[in-house]
Design a protein around this motif. Structure first.
Motif, PDB file in Angstrom:
ATOM      1  N   ARG A 175      25.406  36.925  47.789  1.00  0.00           N
ATOM      2  CA  ARG A 175      26.566  37.526  47.147  1.00  0.00           C
ATOM      3  C   ARG A 175      27.765  36.573  47.197  1.00  0.00           C
ATOM      4  O   ARG A 175      28.505  36.425  46.204  1.00  0.00           O
ATOM      5  N   ASP A 176      27.960  35.878  48.294  1.00  0.00           N
ATOM      6  CA  ASP A 176      29.080  34.926  48.407  1.00  0.00           C
ATOM      7  C   ASP A 176      28.917  33.753  47.443  1.00  0.00           C
ATOM      8  O   ASP A 176      29.887  33.273  46.838  1.00  0.00           O
ATOM      9  N   ILE A 177      27.687  33.289  47.288  1.00  0.00           N
ATOM     10  CA  ILE A 177      27.438  32.173  46.366  1.00  0.00           C
ATOM     11  C   ILE A 177      27.726  32.587  44.930  1.00  0.00           C
ATOM     12  O   ILE A 177      28.363  31.847  44.158  1.00  0.00           O
ATOM     13  N   ASN A 178      27.284  33.795  44.557  1.00  0.00           N
ATOM     14  CA  ASN A 178      27.537  34.286  43.201  1.00  0.00           C
ATOM     15  C   ASN A 178      29.032  34.493  42.950  1.00  0.00           C
ATOM     16  O   ASN A 178      29.544  34.219  41.856  1.00  0.00           O
ATOM     17  N   LYS A 179      29.765  34.971  43.971  1.00  0.00           N
ATOM     18  CA  LYS A 179      31.206  35.140  43.824  1.00  0.00           C
ATOM     19  C   LYS A 179      31.904  33.798  43.630  1.00  0.00           C
ATOM     20  O   LYS A 179      32.846  33.666  42.829  1.00  0.00           O
ATOM     21  N   ILE A 195      30.629  31.132  42.259  1.00  0.00           N
ATOM     22  CA  ILE A 195      30.337  30.641  40.906  1.00  0.00           C
ATOM     23  C   ILE A 195      31.182  31.368  39.879  1.00  0.00           C
ATOM     24  O   ILE A 195      31.745  30.752  38.950  1.00  0.00           O
ATOM     25  N   LEU A 196      31.319  32.694  40.011  1.00  0.00           N
ATOM     26  CA  LEU A 196      32.126  33.455  39.084  1.00  0.00           C
ATOM     27  C   LEU A 196      33.600  33.096  39.145  1.00  0.00           C
ATOM     28  O   LEU A 196      34.296  33.091  38.132  1.00  0.00           O
ATOM     29  N   SER A 197      34.082  32.793  40.359  1.00  0.00           N
ATOM     30  CA  SER A 197      35.497  32.421  40.490  1.00  0.00           C
ATOM     31  C   SER A 197      35.791  31.073  39.795  1.00  0.00           C
ATOM     32  O   SER A 197      36.891  30.865  39.280  1.00  0.00           O
ATOM     33  N   LYS A 198      34.799  30.169  39.756  1.00  0.00           N
ATOM     34  CA  LYS A 198      34.977  28.905  39.055  1.00  0.00           C
ATOM     35  C   LYS A 198      34.930  29.101  37.547  1.00  0.00           C
ATOM     36  O   LYS A 198      35.630  28.401  36.803  1.00  0.00           O
ATOM     37  N   LEU A 199      34.079  30.031  37.113  1.00  0.00           N
ATOM     38  CA  LEU A 199      33.962  30.252  35.670  1.00  0.00           C
ATOM     39  C   LEU A 199      35.188  30.966  35.101  1.00  0.00           C
ATOM     40  O   LEU A 199      35.646  30.669  33.996  1.00  0.00           O
ATOM     41  N   PHE A 200      35.702  31.942  35.839  1.00  0.00           N
ATOM     42  CA  PHE A 200      36.831  32.744  35.366  1.00  0.00           C
ATOM     43  C   PHE A 200      38.043  32.450  36.226  1.00  0.00           C
ATOM     44  O   PHE A 200      38.407  33.232  37.078  1.00  0.00           O
TER      45      PHE A 200
END
Length: 268
Positions: A257-261, A263-268
């Motif tokens: 879950r931390d890894i996915n968060k 990645i999402l923070s870099k995209l958005f």
């Protein structure tokens, strides 16, 4: 028109050489400049009035400058009688900075040590054989005179199918290429020595080689295989390959879950 009318018209158009100003005009004869600090006589409302007023002030300042130049001592020269101007009183600032001294090339250093004075060669020289003035080099240059001969002796041990003219042209082209390489090398050394980041005591050519090796290393590590399958270059330095960090296959739900968060923070 009578003579009297012409004289009167000429006098009306001519200006008086004596100019009076409230504040004296500062003159710098060394620079042939006049500095008028007087205010304009009128407050012009139109551009035409402003232009005429500026022309009048310019004429007066120029007349004062000429009156002062006439009183200077003169000397006879080949071009006529010239006034001796004094040294300038005002210092005019430079538009561009003072040019930096260019580093000496190899030949200039050698000529300075040996005391060789540079002599400019004439572009056109006299050819005794043809009786004409020809260029020393370039198109129809005198350096190609041997290739233009209708009869050229062969060497003692010629090849099976010798082409003397072609051999001469190749030899001349090789000499031109050699001079071009030397010129390029001198320019590179001069450019390297003029840089601020050049270490004192380090030769410019050694600095250039060091940077070239660094560029090779950077280009090798830019590939996906980190230069493993690239062709080796002669004299190429050995590079240390960075170790790849392999992540664990089994991860907890919290880590996922931390890894996915992230990645999402870099995209958005």
């Amino acid at each position: 028109m009578s003579v009297d009318e012409i004289i009167k018209k000429q006098q009306a158009e001519s200006k008086d050489i004596f100019v009076s100003k409230i504040y004296p005009v500062a003159l710098d004869l060394g620079l042939l400049a006049a500095f008028d600090e007087n205010l304009l006589g009128i407050q012009p409302s139109k551009s035409a009035d402003l232009e005429s007023e500026l022309l009048k002030n310019t004429r007066d300042a120029t007349q004062l400058l000429i009156n002062k130049i006439v009183s200077l001592p003169v000397e006879n020269t080949d071009e006529g009688i010239m006034a001796k101007l004094p040294q300038p009183e005002n210092v005019i600032p430079r538009e561009k900075p003072v040019p930096k001294e260019k580093p000496l090339t190899r030949w200039e250093k050698f000529a300075k040590i040996k005391g060789i004075n540079k002599k400019k060669k004439d572009r056109m020289v006299y050819d005794e054989q043809s009786g004409k003035v020809r260029p020393a080099w370039g198109y129809k240059g005198i350096n190609k005179k041997e290739e233009e001969q209708w009869l050229i002796p062969l060497p003692d041990n010629p090849n099976q199918d010798p082409d003397i003219r072609k051999t001469m042209a190749e030899k001349r082209n090789a000499s031109v290429a050699k001079n071009s390489r030397r010129q390029k090398r001198n320019l590179e050394e001069a450019a390297q020595s003029s840089k601020k980041n050049t270490k004192p005591g380090l030769d410019a050519r050694a600095t250039y080689k060091k940077k070239l090796k660094q560029s090779i290393v950077f280009s090798k590590t830019a590939t996906a295989s980190l230069g493993k399958f690239d062709k080796k270059v002669e004299g190429e330095p050995k590079t240390r390959k960075p170790k790849r960090k392999l992540e664990s296959v089994t991860r907890s739900a919290k880590d996922e879950r931390d890894i996915n968060k992230a990645i999402l923070s870099k995209l958005f």
